[in-house]
Design a protein around this motif. Structure first.
Motif, PDB file in Angstrom:
ATOM      1  N   ASP A   1       0.838  -1.200   0.000  1.00 15.95           N
ATOM      2  CA  ASP A   1       0.000   0.000   0.000  1.00 15.95           C
ATOM      3  C   ASP A   1       0.872   1.249   0.000  1.00 15.95           C
ATOM      4  OD1 ASP A   1       0.474   1.026   2.631  1.00 15.95           O
ATOM      5  OD2 ASP A   1      -1.170  -0.153   3.478  1.00 15.95           O
TER       6      ASP A   1
ATOM      7  N   ASN B   1       1.282   3.834   1.953  1.00 18.52           N
ATOM      8  CA  ASN B   1       2.027   4.220   3.168  1.00 18.52           C
ATOM      9  C   ASN B   1       3.282   3.384   3.326  1.00 18.52           C
ATOM     10  OD1 ASN B   1      -0.034   5.978   3.815  1.00 18.52           O
ATOM     11  ND2 ASN B   1      -1.063   4.529   5.178  1.00 18.52           N
TER      12      ASN B   1
ATOM     13  N   GLU C   1      -9.011  -0.529   4.646  1.00 19.16           N
ATOM     14  CA  GLU C   1      -9.869  -1.717   4.503  1.00 19.16           C
ATOM     15  C   GLU C   1     -10.580  -1.764   3.150  1.00 19.16           C
ATOM     16  OE1 GLU C   1     -10.074  -4.198   6.828  1.00 19.16           O
ATOM     17  OE2 GLU C   1     -11.645  -5.292   5.772  1.00 19.16           O
TER      18      GLU C   1
ATOM     19  N   LYS D   1      -9.680  -4.166   0.322  1.00 18.08           N
ATOM     20  CA  LYS D   1     -10.060  -5.585   0.281  1.00 18.08           C
ATOM     21  C   LYS D   1     -11.393  -5.747  -0.445  1.00 18.08           C
ATOM     22  CE  LYS D   1      -9.931  -8.170   3.975  1.00 18.08           C
ATOM     23  NZ  LYS D   1      -9.790  -8.714   5.362  1.00 18.08           N
TER      24      LYS D   1
ATOM     25  N   GLY E   1      -2.443  -6.258   7.380  1.00 11.60           N
ATOM     26  CA  GLY E   1      -3.381  -7.348   7.136  1.00 11.60           C
ATOM     27  C   GLY E   1      -4.217  -7.156   5.886  1.00 11.60           C
ATOM     28  N   VAL E   2      -4.487  -5.915   5.537  1.00 15.11           N
ATOM     29  CA  VAL E   2      -5.281  -5.656   4.333  1.00 15.11           C
ATOM     30  C   VAL E   2      -4.528  -6.159   3.102  1.00 15.11           C
ATOM     31  CG1 VAL E   2      -6.050  -3.782   2.820  1.00 15.11           C
ATOM     32  CG2 VAL E   2      -6.672  -3.775   5.254  1.00 15.11           C
TER      33      VAL E   2
ATOM     34  N   ASP F   1      -4.134  -9.985   3.074  1.00 14.11           N
ATOM     35  CA  ASP F   1      -5.362 -10.709   2.717  1.00 14.11           C
ATOM     36  C   ASP F   1      -5.671 -10.624   1.223  1.00 14.11           C
ATOM     37  OD1 ASP F   1      -5.698 -11.446   5.338  1.00 14.11           O
ATOM     38  OD2 ASP F   1      -7.681 -10.547   5.572  1.00 14.11           O
TER      39      ASP F   1
ATOM     40  N   THR G   1       3.894  -5.777   7.965  1.00 15.22           N
ATOM     41  CA  THR G   1       4.475  -4.515   8.442  1.00 15.22           C
ATOM     42  C   THR G   1       3.708  -3.882   9.601  1.00 15.22           C
ATOM     43  OG1 THR G   1       3.207  -3.176   6.877  1.00 15.22           O
ATOM     44  CG2 THR G   1       5.338  -4.033   6.105  1.00 15.22           C
ATOM     45  N   THR G   2       2.547  -4.429   9.978  1.00 13.07           N
ATOM     46  CA  THR G   2       1.854  -3.927  11.175  1.00 13.07           C
ATOM     47  C   THR G   2       1.991  -4.982  12.275  1.00 13.07           C
ATOM     48  OG1 THR G   2      -0.269  -4.945  10.590  1.00 13.07           O
ATOM     49  CG2 THR G   2       0.111  -2.692   9.804  1.00 13.07           C
TER      50      THR G   2
ATOM     51  N   LYS H   1      -4.995 -17.783   5.949  1.00 20.56           N
ATOM     52  CA  LYS H   1      -6.343 -17.307   5.614  1.00 20.56           C
ATOM     53  C   LYS H   1      -6.199 -16.070   4.742  1.00 20.56           C
ATOM     54  CE  LYS H   1      -9.315 -18.643   9.476  1.00 20.56           C
ATOM     55  NZ  LYS H   1     -10.139 -18.108  10.594  1.00 20.56           N
TER      56      LYS H   1
ATOM     57  N   LYS I   1     -17.612  -8.836   5.752  1.00 25.77           N
ATOM     58  CA  LYS I   1     -16.165  -8.951   5.712  1.00 25.77           C
ATOM     59  C   LYS I   1     -15.708 -10.378   5.411  1.00 25.77           C
ATOM     60  CE  LYS I   1     -13.037  -7.573   8.841  1.00 25.77           C
ATOM     61  NZ  LYS I   1     -11.883  -6.758   8.444  1.00 25.77           N
TER      62      LYS I   1
ATOM     63  N   LEU J   1      10.021  -2.258  11.786  1.00 24.95           N
ATOM     64  CA  LEU J   1       9.042  -1.498  10.999  1.00 24.95           C
ATOM     65  C   LEU J   1       7.929  -0.935  11.872  1.00 24.95           C
ATOM     66  CD1 LEU J   1       8.646  -3.753   7.817  1.00 24.95           C
ATOM     67  CD2 LEU J   1      10.481  -2.192   8.432  1.00 24.95           C
TER      68      LEU J   1
ATOM     69  N   THR K   1       7.279   3.045  13.053  1.00 19.29           N
ATOM     70  CA  THR K   1       6.538   4.110  12.353  1.00 19.29           C
ATOM     71  C   THR K   1       5.021   3.899  12.415  1.00 19.29           C
ATOM     72  OG1 THR K   1       6.867   2.840  10.326  1.00 19.29           O
ATOM     73  CG2 THR K   1       8.377   4.679  10.709  1.00 19.29           C
TER      74      THR K   1
END
Ligand code: NAD
Ligand code: MG
Length: 303
Positions: A43, A45, A74, A77, A106-107, A110, A130-131, A143, A152, A170, A173
């Motif tokens: 993404d 960012n 989100e 997705k 996670g976005v 996934d 990265t999160t 998954k 969702k 990471l 930030t």
């Protein structure tokens, strides 16, 4: 470096956790993937912050890659974005023998994972989470999913990565709120499977106390998840334990239209609700909810 193996009979894979490991990603990928072509899905960012580091590493490993940078959040997705990823890969002539690198939270994990599961009936992929949420949870276990208008994660597949490369550096930030959201999942692991981790988190007393221990914390969480996934890859039994707090949490997230609460906030509130329900039903005494609430609050989570 801390190393773990997700012991799946057909497709076991490693989780490598190390501060500053990102620049080695190209070389590490070379150990699990013999080809040279990859689609890097990320993404904006993450790409702005860390794209150069990953690029240099892939260049040094002699990889050819096409980068697909998606909007953060989100809403990425969704079917339209999934279609865009697949059409872009098709336009670039990607084949089943090529690789996807999911580089983000996670976005991204996934949606990129779902593209990996389905593009040309499935190709290999590597997760570089990265999160905090992705490092302790979503990048492990295979998954993958996107959202439909009706809810969702309604369209997805179980598709395991070849490798997970986790760089706790990471997290420096990461916005405070996202860090706290990841801690909700960490606290969930402690609550479902590790009294020792629960005590450690109590002792650290909050983010600043925990900051220098993140690598060990991530390792503990991933080993819990890896064990559970190895027992129940397809989520029909033991894996449901990982949903502690998630039934109420998902309802809260939905009631707030996925804008009011981020996932970890829903999970935090949901765990409190589940603990209160357990108490009301006589499953356990009041101390459980009290300790849980205190711990969640100390990591800046709603209760
Ligand atoms: P996210 O991917 O939206 O990331 C949160 C924000 O942090 C984004 O704005 C992102 O651009 C930014 N960001 C990412 N890394 C950063 C960094 N290092 N520094 C600064 N900013 C950074 O959200 P998330 O919480 O990582 O993931 C949530 C998603 O994960 C949900 O869609 C949820 O359904 C999914 N999920 C999947 C699983 C699974 O097993 N597959 C498990 C849990 C959650
Ligand atoms: Mg969760």
């Amino acid at each position: 470096m801390r190393k773990l193996t997700v012991q799946l009979p057909k497709n076991p894979y490693e989780i490598l956790i190390d501060k500053g490991i990102l620049p080695k990603a190209g070389k590490l990928i070379g150990r699990v993937y013999e080809g040279k072509r990859a689609a890097v899905i990320t993404d904006e960012n993450v790409w702005n912050l860390y794209g150069q580091r990953l690029q240099e590493s892939l260049d040094a490993a002699g990889m050819e890659y096409r980068t697909i940078v998606l909007p953060a959040g989100e809403a990425t997705k969704q079917l339209g974005v999934f279609e865009y990823i697949c059409e872009t890969m098709a336009e670039s002539g990607f084949l089943r023998s090529d690789l996807i690198i999911a580089f983000g939270g996670g976005v991204i994990g996934d949606v990129a994972g779902f593209a990996a599961a389905t593009y040309m009936r499935g190709l290999p992929y590597v997760q570089i989470p990265t999160t905090l949420l992705a490092q302790v949870d979503s990048a492990v276990g295979g998954k993958t999913a996107i959202n439909l208008k009706h809810g969702k994660n309604l369209l997805g597949a179980f598709w395991q990565p070849r490798l997970v490369i986790t760089d706790p550096e990471l997290l420096l930030t990461l916005p405070e709120r996202e860090f706290a959201g990841g801690m909700a999942e960490v606290i969930k692991y402690a609550a479902i499977a590790s009294p020792a981790l629960f005590k450690r988190l109590e002792k650290y007393g909050g983010k600043s106390g925990a900051a220098s221990h993140m690598e060990a914390i991530i390792h503990t969480c991933c080993s819990i998840k890896a064990n559970i996934v190895a027992q129940d890859e397809l989520d029909t039994g033991a894996r449901m334990l990982l949903n502690f707090g998630h039934t109420f949490g998902h309802a809260l997230e939905k009631s707030g239209n996925y804008e009011k609460y981020i996932h970890g906030e829903g999970v935090s509130l949901g765990m409190v609700m589940a603990a209160k329900l357990g108490e009301a039903m006589g499953f356990h005494d009041a101390e459980i909810a009290v300790r849980l609430i205190n711990l969640l609050q100390s990591y800046a989570l709603p209760v």
